[in-house]
Each structure stands twice: as structure tokens, then as C-alpha cells.
Design an enzyme around this catalytic site. Structure first.
Site, PDB file in Angstrom:
ATOM      1  N   MET A  18     -12.219   4.051  -0.599  1.00  0.00           N
ATOM      2  CA  MET A  18     -12.859   4.331   0.696  1.00  0.00           C
ATOM      3  C   MET A  18     -13.528   5.696   0.562  1.00  0.00           C
ATOM      4  SD  MET A  18      -9.788   2.889   3.026  1.00  0.00           S
ATOM      5  CE  MET A  18      -8.720   2.983   1.596  1.00  0.00           C
ATOM      6  N   ASP A  64      -4.921   3.451  -1.984  1.00  0.00           N
ATOM      7  CA  ASP A  64      -6.013   3.783  -1.071  1.00  0.00           C
ATOM      8  C   ASP A  64      -6.598   5.146  -1.429  1.00  0.00           C
ATOM      9  OD1 ASP A  64      -6.128   1.556   0.824  1.00  0.00           O
ATOM     10  OD2 ASP A  64      -4.076   2.154   1.322  1.00  0.00           O
ATOM     11  N   MET A 114      -9.203   7.864  -0.564  1.00  0.00           N
ATOM     12  CA  MET A 114     -10.012   8.283   0.594  1.00  0.00           C
ATOM     13  C   MET A 114     -10.542   9.695   0.353  1.00  0.00           C
ATOM     14  SD  MET A 114      -7.640   7.047   3.768  1.00  0.00           S
ATOM     15  CE  MET A 114      -6.867   5.419   3.813  1.00  0.00           C
ATOM     16  N   SER A 128       0.833  -1.193   0.000  1.00  0.00           N
ATOM     17  CA  SER A 128       0.000   0.000   0.000  1.00  0.00           C
ATOM     18  C   SER A 128       0.874   1.252   0.000  1.00  0.00           C
ATOM     19  CB  SER A 128      -0.897   0.017   1.232  1.00  0.00           C
ATOM     20  OG  SER A 128      -1.468   1.308   1.373  1.00  0.00           O
ATOM     21  N   MET A 165     -11.373  -5.946   5.884  1.00  0.00           N
ATOM     22  CA  MET A 165     -10.529  -4.974   6.597  1.00  0.00           C
ATOM     23  C   MET A 165     -10.146  -5.557   7.953  1.00  0.00           C
ATOM     24  SD  MET A 165     -10.087  -2.411   4.583  1.00  0.00           S
ATOM     25  CE  MET A 165      -9.103  -1.506   5.801  1.00  0.00           C
ATOM     26  N   HIS A 180      -8.434   0.664  -3.936  1.00  0.00           N
ATOM     27  CA  HIS A 180      -9.341   0.450  -2.799  1.00  0.00           C
ATOM     28  C   HIS A 180     -10.059   1.768  -2.528  1.00  0.00           C
ATOM     29  CE1 HIS A 180      -9.560  -0.463   1.828  1.00  0.00           C
ATOM     30  NE2 HIS A 180     -10.744  -0.462   1.263  1.00  0.00           N
ATOM     31  N   GLY A 209       1.191  -1.904   4.123  1.00  0.00           N
ATOM     32  CA  GLY A 209       1.702  -0.544   3.941  1.00  0.00           C
ATOM     33  C   GLY A 209       2.946  -0.319   4.762  1.00  0.00           C
ATOM     34  N   GLY A 220      -8.948   3.994   7.102  1.00  0.00           N
ATOM     35  CA  GLY A 220      -8.646   5.419   7.185  1.00  0.00           C
ATOM     36  C   GLY A 220      -7.173   5.753   7.322  1.00  0.00           C
ATOM     37  N   GLY A 277      -2.900   4.216   7.731  1.00  0.00           N
ATOM     38  CA  GLY A 277      -1.906   3.154   7.770  1.00  0.00           C
ATOM     39  C   GLY A 277      -1.327   3.040   9.172  1.00  0.00           C
ATOM     40  N   GLY A 278      -0.581   1.971   9.393  1.00  0.00           N
ATOM     41  CA  GLY A 278       0.163   1.818  10.630  1.00  0.00           C
ATOM     42  C   GLY A 278      -0.673   1.508  11.856  1.00  0.00           C
ATOM     43  N   HIS A 299      -1.255  -1.417  -4.139  1.00  0.00           N
ATOM     44  CA  HIS A 299      -2.525  -1.084  -3.504  1.00  0.00           C
ATOM     45  C   HIS A 299      -2.622   0.438  -3.357  1.00  0.00           C
ATOM     46  CE1 HIS A 299      -5.939  -2.148  -0.838  1.00  0.00           C
ATOM     47  NE2 HIS A 299      -5.565  -1.118  -0.095  1.00  0.00           N
ATOM     48  N   ASP A 309      -6.455  -6.430   4.711  1.00  0.00           N
ATOM     49  CA  ASP A 309      -5.870  -5.090   4.616  1.00  0.00           C
ATOM     50  C   ASP A 309      -5.927  -4.423   5.987  1.00  0.00           C
ATOM     51  OD1 ASP A 309      -5.046  -2.546   3.909  1.00  0.00           O
ATOM     52  OD2 ASP A 309      -6.814  -2.084   2.693  1.00  0.00           O
ATOM     53  N   GLY A 310      -4.725  -4.122   6.516  1.00  0.00           N
ATOM     54  CA  GLY A 310      -4.644  -3.389   7.777  1.00  0.00           C
ATOM     55  C   GLY A 310      -3.840  -4.143   8.825  1.00  0.00           C
ATOM     56  N   GLY A 311      -2.699  -3.585   9.182  1.00  0.00           N
ATOM     57  CA  GLY A 311      -1.889  -4.202  10.225  1.00  0.00           C
ATOM     58  C   GLY A 311      -1.243  -5.516   9.828  1.00  0.00           C
TER      59      GLY A 311
END
Ligand code: DX5
Ligand code: ZN
Length: 218
Positions: A66, A33, A35, A8, A135, A64, A195, A140, A142-143, A31, A173-175
């Protein structure tokens, strides 16, 4: 199930996106994002940047969205040449029409669920979907910390997908990191967005290879 890694660029330097994309030429996807500061409390980029990225890389883009009103905007990303376009269940008002428009424009159609959105109500949509995105953080930023609470849903989604022929890819996606990717793979995910774990590493390409190896062994 073939493991695919989708770094990402949300965690990359936004002033140097072409370099960030070139740094992970061993990735399966990039990827992106999108937003809008309405569906999620953050603002990133939109179609003009995606169009520029498409010229800068031959790696397919995994967009993606959002955003609110994805029914209005998603087809344009597919028409621009994105390899995959994902819309959120919580935002789409006419998901069947939108997923079909994405496919008709030549892209893979993705459908995303937030951590608290159940997968079971969407079983009948699996035939309209090329990739289901679960998700593993609230969307919303990263990290963020990986949400273990999503793991049972990953297992249930894998079981539903297998019941329907096994062709739908299952993305998380996420963490996702070296600490968490094996749990996701064991639960049945096969496409992994990362990401911070990629762009926070000293050598992003090496991080992609390491994540791929961990997922493949799980
Ligand atoms: C979050 C985005 C993610 C984000 C993941 O809303 O959808 O794609 O970039 O970043 P990490 O891997 O750092 O959690
Ligand atoms: Zn994302």
C-alpha cells in the site's frame, strides 16, 4: 476452490514478529502490509523487515504493497523471495510491466482494488495476474468493520475469473472474521486475509483453523 488463510501481521506485536509468524504455522501465507504513509495514512514496514521475516519462517510471504510508486519498489520484494507481491490499481502507473516483473522474479503477481474501484476495467489484465485482491475496508488500518458494499463486486470478479479459466485466486482483505468470512466465501473469494480475527484471538492457530473451516463449509 481451495480455501487459503493469510494472517495479517499488522495486528501482531511488531516487536515480536518472528514469534507471531511461528504462532500460525498452520496458515497458508503470512500477509505483510507494507504502508508508506502516502498511499495510505499509516506507516508500517518495508523491504529490510521482509528480508528478516523471510529468514525467520518457511511460510510464504504475501506482501501487500500500500505504497505510492509500486512500479519502482515491487520487483525488489519478489527478488528478495516473497511468494506473492500485490500492487494497487490506484497506485501503479505501469501495472502490466510491474506485474510481469514480479512474475519474472519468481513470485505470484497480485493486483489490488480499493472498495470503490470497479473490477470490470481490469478484465483484460486477468492474464497478467495470479491473485486479485478486493479490499473489504479502506486500506490503512487493521480492525476496521467489514464493508458489505463490496460483496456484489466479489461475485462479479468471481464470474470474470471463471470466464477466463478460473486460475486467478480471489483474495479479500479487511474485516474478515468468523462473522463475515462465510459471506465472502459464498460470493466467490478463496484467499482470506485476517488480522484482528487471528492475532486478537487467544489462540491464533486455532483461529486460523476455525476461519478455514467456516470458509470451506460456505
Ligand atoms: C488494511 C490491511 C489489512 C489489515 C486487515 O489496510 O491491508 O491486511 O491487516 O486487518 P483486519 O483483518 O483486522 O481487518
Ligand atoms: Zn493487507
Amino acid at each position: 476452490m481451495a480455501v487459503q488463510i493469510s494472517p495479517s501481521i499488522l495486528s501482531a506485536d511488531f516487536a515480536r514478529l518472528a514469534e507471531a509468524v511461528a504462532a500460525v504455522s498452520n496458515a497458508d501465507w503470512i500477509h505483510v502490509d507494507v504502508m508508506d504513509n502516502h498511499f495510505v495514512p499509516n506507516l508500517t514496514l518495508g523491504l529490510p523487515v521482509v528480508e528478516s521475516l523471510l529468514k525467520a519462517t518457511s511460510t510464504p510471504l504475501d506482501c501487500h504493497l500500500m505504497i505510492e510508486d509500486p512500479d519502482r519498489w515491487a520487483p525488489a520484494y519478489a527478488e528478495a523471495g516473497a511468494g506473492s507481491v500485490t500492487v494497487h490499481a490506484e497506485a501503479a502507473r505501469a501495472p502490466v510491466r510491474t506485474l510481469r516483473q514480479i512474475r519474472a522474479a519468481g513470485a505470484r503477481a497480485g493486483f489490488a482494488l480499493n472498495p470503490a474501484t470497479a473490477v470490470e476495467p481490469y478484465e483484460d489484465l486477468l492474464g497478467e495476474i495470479d491473485m486479485l485482491l478486493l479490499m473489504t475496508v479502506e486500506p490503512g488500518f487493521g480492525g476496521q468493520k467489514f464493508l458489505d458494499v463490496v460483496l456484489p463486486k466479489i461475485r462479479r470478479a468471481r464470474a470474470l475469473i471463471e470466464r477466463h479459466g478460473g486460475e486467478v485466486w480471489l483474495q479479500v482483505d479487511g474485516g474478515v472474521s468468523a462473522e463475515t468470512i462465510e459471506r465472502c466465501a459464498e460470493a466467490g473469494a478463496d484467499v482470506f486475509v485476517a488480522g484482528n480475527a487471528v492475532y486478537g484471538a487467544a489462540d491464533p492457530a486455532r483461529a486460523v483453523d476455525e476461519l478455514r473451516a467456516l470458509a470451506a463449509e460456505a
